[in-house]
Design a protein around this motif. Sequence first.
Motif, PDB file in Angstrom:
ATOM      1  N   ASP A 123       0.859  -1.185   0.000  1.00 51.38           N
ATOM      2  CA  ASP A 123       0.000   0.000   0.000  1.00 51.38           C
ATOM      3  C   ASP A 123       0.894   1.234   0.000  1.00 51.38           C
ATOM      4  O   ASP A 123       2.122   1.145  -0.061  1.00 51.38           O
ATOM      5  CB  ASP A 123      -0.981  -0.008   1.175  1.00 51.38           C
ATOM      6  CG  ASP A 123      -0.284  -0.052   2.539  1.00 51.38           C
ATOM      7  OD1 ASP A 123       0.887   0.415   2.630  1.00 51.38           O
ATOM      8  OD2 ASP A 123      -0.880  -0.540   3.511  1.00 51.38           O
ATOM      9  N   THR A 142     -11.899   1.501   2.231  1.00 54.42           N
ATOM     10  CA  THR A 142     -10.591   0.908   1.964  1.00 54.42           C
ATOM     11  C   THR A 142      -9.713   1.076   3.200  1.00 54.42           C
ATOM     12  O   THR A 142      -9.692   2.136   3.822  1.00 54.42           O
ATOM     13  CB  THR A 142      -9.918   1.597   0.759  1.00 54.42           C
ATOM     14  OG1 THR A 142     -10.030   3.015   0.899  1.00 54.42           O
ATOM     15  CG2 THR A 142     -10.567   1.179  -0.540  1.00 54.42           C
ATOM     16  N   ASN A 144      -4.900   8.006   2.926  1.00 51.86           N
ATOM     17  CA  ASN A 144      -6.129   7.374   2.443  1.00 51.86           C
ATOM     18  C   ASN A 144      -6.969   8.437   1.731  1.00 51.86           C
ATOM     19  O   ASN A 144      -7.554   9.319   2.365  1.00 51.86           O
ATOM     20  CB  ASN A 144      -6.894   6.765   3.620  1.00 51.86           C
ATOM     21  CG  ASN A 144      -8.054   5.899   3.170  1.00 51.86           C
ATOM     22  OD1 ASN A 144      -8.805   6.262   2.263  1.00 51.86           O
ATOM     23  ND2 ASN A 144      -8.202   4.745   3.798  1.00 51.86           N
TER      24      ASN A 144
END
Length: 300
Positions: free
Chosen positions: A128, A193, A199
Amino acid sequence: MSLLKYEIFNKVAEIGSFTRAGEILGLTQSAVSHAVSSLEKELGFPLIHRSKSGLKLTNDGQTILNAMRQVLQAEELLKQEAANINGVTSGTVKIGTFSSISSKWMPILIKKMEQNYPGIRIELREGDYYEIEQMLIDGEIDCGFLNGTYSNQFHFKPLFRDRLLCIVSSSSPLYLKESIDIEEVELEPFILTSYSGMNDVMTILELNNVKPTIRFELYDETGIVSMVEHGLGISILPELVLKTLPPKVRAIPLKQNCYRTIGLATKQKLSPATKIFIEVLMKWLSSNEKTSQIEYTKEI
Protein backbone atom coordinates in the motif's frame (compact mmCIF):
# COMPACT_ATOMS: atom_id res chain seq x y z
CA MET A 1 33.25 -9.08 4.03
CA SER A 2 32.07 -9.46 0.44
CA LEU A 3 29.35 -7.94 -1.69
CA LEU A 4 27.99 -11.43 -2.27
CA LYS A 5 27.33 -11.82 1.46
CA TYR A 6 25.62 -8.42 1.48
CA GLU A 7 23.42 -9.52 -1.41
CA ILE A 8 22.53 -12.79 0.31
CA PHE A 9 21.66 -11.09 3.61
CA ASN A 10 19.62 -8.44 1.78
CA LYS A 11 17.61 -11.10 -0.04
CA VAL A 12 17.00 -13.09 3.17
CA ALA A 13 15.75 -9.93 4.87
CA GLU A 14 13.55 -9.07 1.90
CA ILE A 15 12.02 -12.54 1.49
CA GLY A 16 12.04 -13.67 5.12
CA SER A 17 13.30 -17.14 4.26
CA PHE A 18 16.71 -18.79 3.82
CA THR A 19 15.30 -21.42 1.47
CA ARG A 20 13.38 -19.03 -0.76
CA ALA A 21 16.29 -16.56 -0.86
CA GLY A 22 18.56 -19.40 -1.96
CA GLU A 23 16.18 -20.41 -4.73
CA ILE A 24 16.10 -16.86 -6.08
CA LEU A 25 19.90 -16.48 -5.90
CA GLY A 26 20.61 -19.97 -7.22
CA LEU A 27 22.16 -21.14 -3.94
CA THR A 28 21.40 -23.96 -1.52
CA GLN A 29 19.73 -23.24 1.79
CA SER A 30 22.88 -24.29 3.62
CA ALA A 31 25.03 -21.91 1.53
CA VAL A 32 22.70 -19.03 2.38
CA SER A 33 22.70 -19.91 6.09
CA HIS A 34 26.50 -20.23 6.10
CA ALA A 35 26.91 -16.83 4.40
CA VAL A 36 24.71 -15.10 6.98
CA SER A 37 26.44 -16.87 9.88
CA SER A 38 29.84 -15.89 8.45
CA LEU A 39 28.69 -12.28 8.15
CA GLU A 40 27.50 -12.31 11.77
CA LYS A 41 30.87 -13.66 12.87
CA GLU A 42 32.77 -10.99 10.94
CA LEU A 43 30.56 -8.18 12.30
CA GLY A 44 30.57 -9.48 15.85
CA PHE A 45 26.83 -9.43 16.52
CA PRO A 46 23.72 -11.39 15.47
CA LEU A 47 21.74 -10.16 12.47
CA ILE A 48 18.73 -12.47 12.62
CA HIS A 49 16.54 -14.03 15.30
CA ARG A 50 15.80 -17.62 14.30
CA SER A 51 12.76 -19.39 15.77
CA LYS A 52 10.10 -21.96 14.89
CA SER A 53 7.79 -19.15 13.80
CA GLY A 54 10.35 -17.88 11.27
CA LEU A 55 13.11 -15.31 11.21
CA LYS A 56 13.24 -11.66 12.16
CA LEU A 57 16.02 -9.10 11.93
CA THR A 58 17.61 -7.93 15.14
CA ASN A 59 17.76 -4.17 15.74
CA ASP A 60 21.46 -4.28 14.84
CA GLY A 61 20.62 -6.37 11.80
CA GLN A 62 18.15 -3.75 10.55
CA THR A 63 20.68 -0.97 11.09
CA ILE A 64 23.45 -2.77 9.22
CA LEU A 65 21.04 -3.81 6.47
CA ASN A 66 20.33 -0.17 5.63
CA ALA A 67 24.07 0.48 5.32
CA MET A 68 24.57 -2.63 3.19
CA ARG A 69 21.76 -1.59 0.86
CA GLN A 70 23.52 1.72 0.28
CA VAL A 71 26.64 -0.22 -0.73
CA LEU A 72 24.66 -2.51 -3.04
CA GLN A 73 22.89 0.47 -4.61
CA ALA A 74 26.23 2.18 -5.20
CA GLU A 75 27.55 -0.99 -6.84
CA GLU A 76 24.48 -1.24 -9.09
CA LEU A 77 24.82 2.42 -10.07
CA LEU A 78 28.52 1.89 -10.85
CA LYS A 79 27.71 -1.07 -13.12
CA GLN A 80 24.99 0.86 -14.92
CA GLU A 81 27.17 3.94 -15.43
CA ALA A 82 30.01 1.80 -16.80
CA ALA A 83 27.63 -0.01 -19.14
CA ASN A 84 26.20 3.35 -20.23
CA ILE A 85 29.69 4.66 -21.07
CA ASN A 86 30.28 1.53 -23.14
CA GLY A 87 27.01 2.07 -25.01
CA VAL A 88 25.30 -0.88 -23.36
CA THR A 89 21.92 -0.40 -21.65
CA SER A 90 21.64 -2.73 -18.67
CA GLY A 91 20.76 -2.87 -15.00
CA THR A 92 17.90 -3.53 -12.63
CA VAL A 93 15.00 -1.26 -11.73
CA LYS A 94 13.13 -2.13 -8.52
CA ILE A 95 9.63 -0.62 -8.57
CA GLY A 96 7.08 -0.31 -5.77
CA THR A 97 3.52 -0.60 -6.98
CA PHE A 98 -0.04 -1.12 -5.75
CA SER A 99 -2.73 -3.43 -7.16
CA SER A 100 -4.40 -1.21 -9.77
CA ILE A 101 -1.07 -0.12 -11.28
CA SER A 102 0.22 -3.72 -11.14
CA SER A 103 -2.75 -5.04 -13.10
CA LYS A 104 -3.49 -2.17 -15.49
CA TRP A 105 -0.12 -0.62 -16.30
CA MET A 106 2.86 -2.77 -15.38
CA PRO A 107 2.27 -5.69 -17.81
CA ILE A 108 2.27 -3.23 -20.72
CA LEU A 109 5.25 -1.25 -19.43
CA ILE A 110 7.30 -4.38 -18.72
CA LYS A 111 6.58 -5.64 -22.23
CA LYS A 112 7.77 -2.35 -23.71
CA MET A 113 10.92 -2.43 -21.59
CA GLU A 114 11.69 -6.00 -22.69
CA GLN A 115 11.18 -5.13 -26.35
CA ASN A 116 13.28 -1.95 -26.34
CA TYR A 117 15.71 -2.48 -23.47
CA PRO A 118 16.23 -6.25 -23.00
CA GLY A 119 19.29 -5.62 -20.83
CA ILE A 120 17.21 -3.95 -18.13
CA ARG A 121 15.49 -6.20 -15.61
CA ILE A 122 12.33 -5.05 -13.81
CA GLU A 123 11.60 -6.17 -10.24
CA LEU A 124 8.23 -5.40 -8.65
CA ARG A 125 7.38 -5.02 -4.96
CA GLU A 126 3.69 -4.56 -4.16
CA GLY A 127 2.25 -2.83 -1.11
CA ASP A 128 0.00 0.00 0.00
CA TYR A 129 1.06 3.65 -0.06
CA TYR A 130 2.72 3.53 3.36
CA GLU A 131 4.62 0.31 2.60
CA ILE A 132 5.88 1.65 -0.73
CA GLU A 133 7.10 4.84 0.92
CA GLN A 134 8.90 2.80 3.57
CA MET A 135 10.51 0.64 0.87
CA LEU A 136 11.86 3.80 -0.72
CA ILE A 137 13.17 5.14 2.57
CA ASP A 138 14.80 1.77 3.39
CA GLY A 139 16.41 1.56 -0.05
CA GLU A 140 14.53 -1.57 -1.12
CA ILE A 141 13.26 0.00 -4.37
CA ASP A 142 14.44 2.63 -6.86
CA CYS A 143 11.05 4.23 -7.46
CA GLY A 144 7.44 3.70 -6.44
CA PHE A 145 3.94 4.73 -7.39
CA LEU A 146 2.27 6.80 -4.65
CA ASN A 147 -0.68 9.14 -4.17
CA GLY A 148 1.56 11.87 -2.79
CA THR A 149 4.15 12.11 -0.05
CA TYR A 150 5.18 14.33 2.84
CA SER A 151 8.75 13.02 2.80
CA ASN A 152 11.62 15.18 1.58
CA GLN A 153 13.87 12.14 1.16
CA PHE A 154 12.79 11.61 -2.44
CA HIS A 155 11.17 13.43 -5.34
CA PHE A 156 7.46 13.01 -6.17
CA LYS A 157 6.45 13.45 -9.83
CA PRO A 158 2.68 13.78 -10.40
CA LEU A 159 1.48 11.71 -13.35
CA PHE A 160 -2.31 11.79 -13.45
CA ARG A 161 -5.52 12.45 -11.55
CA ASP A 162 -7.77 9.44 -11.07
CA ARG A 163 -11.44 10.17 -10.41
CA LEU A 164 -13.04 8.82 -7.22
CA LEU A 165 -16.49 7.35 -7.89
CA CYS A 166 -19.32 6.17 -5.66
CA ILE A 167 -20.03 2.44 -6.05
CA VAL A 168 -23.64 1.34 -5.49
CA SER A 169 -25.76 -1.73 -6.23
CA SER A 170 -29.25 -1.89 -7.72
CA SER A 171 -30.66 -2.30 -4.20
CA SER A 172 -29.46 1.18 -3.27
CA PRO A 173 -31.80 4.20 -3.57
CA LEU A 174 -28.82 6.00 -5.16
CA TYR A 175 -28.58 3.54 -8.05
CA LEU A 176 -30.44 5.59 -10.68
CA LYS A 177 -28.75 8.91 -9.91
CA GLU A 178 -26.54 10.55 -12.54
CA SER A 179 -24.34 12.05 -9.81
CA ILE A 180 -24.16 11.74 -6.04
CA ASP A 181 -23.56 14.45 -3.50
CA ILE A 182 -20.88 13.23 -1.11
CA GLU A 183 -23.17 14.04 1.84
CA GLU A 184 -25.52 11.29 0.61
CA VAL A 185 -22.86 8.75 1.54
CA GLU A 186 -24.07 9.12 5.14
CA LEU A 187 -27.46 7.61 4.17
CA GLU A 188 -26.19 4.03 3.77
CA PRO A 189 -23.65 1.66 5.35
CA PHE A 190 -20.18 2.40 3.99
CA ILE A 191 -17.33 0.02 3.06
CA LEU A 192 -13.96 1.74 3.47
CA THR A 193 -10.59 0.91 1.96
CA SER A 194 -8.25 0.02 4.82
CA TYR A 195 -4.78 0.59 3.37
CA SER A 196 -2.33 2.58 5.44
CA GLY A 197 -0.69 5.82 4.41
CA MET A 198 -2.57 8.72 2.83
CA ASN A 199 -6.13 7.37 2.44
CA ASP A 200 -7.72 9.36 -0.41
CA VAL A 201 -11.29 8.40 0.51
CA MET A 202 -10.93 9.32 4.18
CA THR A 203 -9.34 12.61 3.15
CA ILE A 204 -12.25 13.71 0.95
CA LEU A 205 -14.79 12.58 3.54
CA GLU A 206 -13.06 14.63 6.23
CA LEU A 207 -12.67 17.66 3.93
CA ASN A 208 -16.41 17.62 3.29
CA ASN A 209 -17.24 16.92 6.97
CA VAL A 210 -18.95 13.65 6.00
CA LYS A 211 -19.13 10.95 8.66
CA PRO A 212 -20.37 7.69 7.10
CA THR A 213 -21.48 4.65 9.04
CA ILE A 214 -18.53 2.36 8.32
CA ARG A 215 -19.70 -1.24 8.22
CA PHE A 216 -16.52 -2.91 6.94
CA GLU A 217 -12.92 -1.95 6.23
CA LEU A 218 -11.21 -4.00 3.51
CA TYR A 219 -7.79 -3.83 1.87
CA ASP A 220 -8.74 -5.44 -1.45
CA GLU A 221 -10.85 -3.38 -3.88
CA THR A 222 -12.27 -6.55 -5.45
CA GLY A 223 -13.65 -7.57 -2.07
CA ILE A 224 -15.20 -4.13 -1.61
CA VAL A 225 -16.96 -4.35 -5.00
CA SER A 226 -18.25 -7.82 -4.06
CA MET A 227 -19.66 -6.48 -0.78
CA VAL A 228 -21.42 -3.69 -2.66
CA GLU A 229 -22.72 -6.17 -5.24
CA HIS A 230 -24.41 -8.13 -2.44
CA GLY A 231 -26.10 -5.04 -1.07
CA LEU A 232 -24.01 -4.78 2.08
CA GLY A 233 -23.20 -1.11 1.62
CA ILE A 234 -21.78 1.49 -0.74
CA SER A 235 -18.21 2.66 -1.25
CA ILE A 236 -15.96 5.17 -3.00
CA LEU A 237 -13.16 3.81 -5.19
CA PRO A 238 -10.75 5.12 -7.86
CA GLU A 239 -11.84 4.87 -11.48
CA LEU A 240 -8.64 3.02 -12.39
CA VAL A 241 -9.76 -0.09 -10.48
CA LEU A 242 -13.30 -0.02 -11.87
CA LYS A 243 -12.93 -0.90 -15.54
CA THR A 244 -15.10 -4.00 -15.10
CA LEU A 245 -18.05 -4.08 -12.69
CA PRO A 246 -20.56 -6.85 -11.96
CA PRO A 247 -24.09 -6.55 -13.35
CA LYS A 248 -26.33 -4.24 -11.33
CA VAL A 249 -23.39 -2.36 -9.82
CA ARG A 250 -22.77 1.21 -10.96
CA ALA A 251 -19.88 3.64 -10.51
CA ILE A 252 -21.46 7.09 -10.22
CA PRO A 253 -19.55 10.41 -10.28
CA LEU A 254 -19.53 12.59 -7.18
CA LYS A 255 -20.86 16.13 -7.56
CA GLN A 256 -17.77 17.36 -5.73
CA ASN A 257 -15.55 16.02 -8.56
CA CYS A 258 -13.05 14.24 -6.29
CA TYR A 259 -9.70 12.79 -7.41
CA ARG A 260 -6.62 11.05 -6.17
CA THR A 261 -3.29 12.16 -7.64
CA ILE A 262 -1.02 9.29 -8.65
CA GLY A 263 2.66 9.93 -9.22
CA LEU A 264 6.07 8.34 -9.18
CA ALA A 265 8.37 8.83 -6.20
CA THR A 266 12.09 8.44 -6.85
CA LYS A 267 15.38 8.77 -5.10
CA GLN A 268 17.24 12.02 -5.56
CA LYS A 269 19.96 10.21 -7.55
CA LEU A 270 18.53 8.17 -10.44
CA SER A 271 20.34 5.27 -12.08
CA PRO A 272 20.49 5.19 -15.89
CA ALA A 273 18.08 2.22 -15.95
CA THR A 274 15.57 4.06 -13.74
CA LYS A 275 15.74 7.11 -15.99
CA ILE A 276 14.95 4.91 -18.99
CA PHE A 277 11.96 3.36 -17.21
CA ILE A 278 10.59 6.83 -16.44
CA GLU A 279 11.04 7.86 -20.09
CA VAL A 280 9.12 4.77 -21.25
CA LEU A 281 6.40 5.41 -18.66
CA MET A 282 5.92 9.04 -19.68
CA LYS A 283 5.91 8.27 -23.39
CA TRP A 284 3.28 5.58 -22.87
CA LEU A 285 1.14 7.84 -20.68
CA SER A 286 1.15 10.64 -23.24
CA SER A 287 0.30 8.40 -26.21
CA ASN A 288 -1.94 5.67 -24.81
CA GLU A 289 -5.57 6.29 -25.72
CA LYS A 290 -6.77 4.17 -22.79
CA THR A 291 -5.58 6.82 -20.35
CA SER A 292 -7.07 9.71 -22.29
CA GLN A 293 -10.11 9.85 -19.99
CA ILE A 294 -7.78 10.40 -17.03
CA GLU A 295 -6.45 13.90 -16.55
CA TYR A 296 -2.71 13.75 -16.04
CA THR A 297 0.16 16.20 -15.96
CA LYS A 298 3.31 16.14 -18.02
CA GLU A 299 5.26 17.91 -15.31
CA ILE A 300 8.09 15.63 -14.31
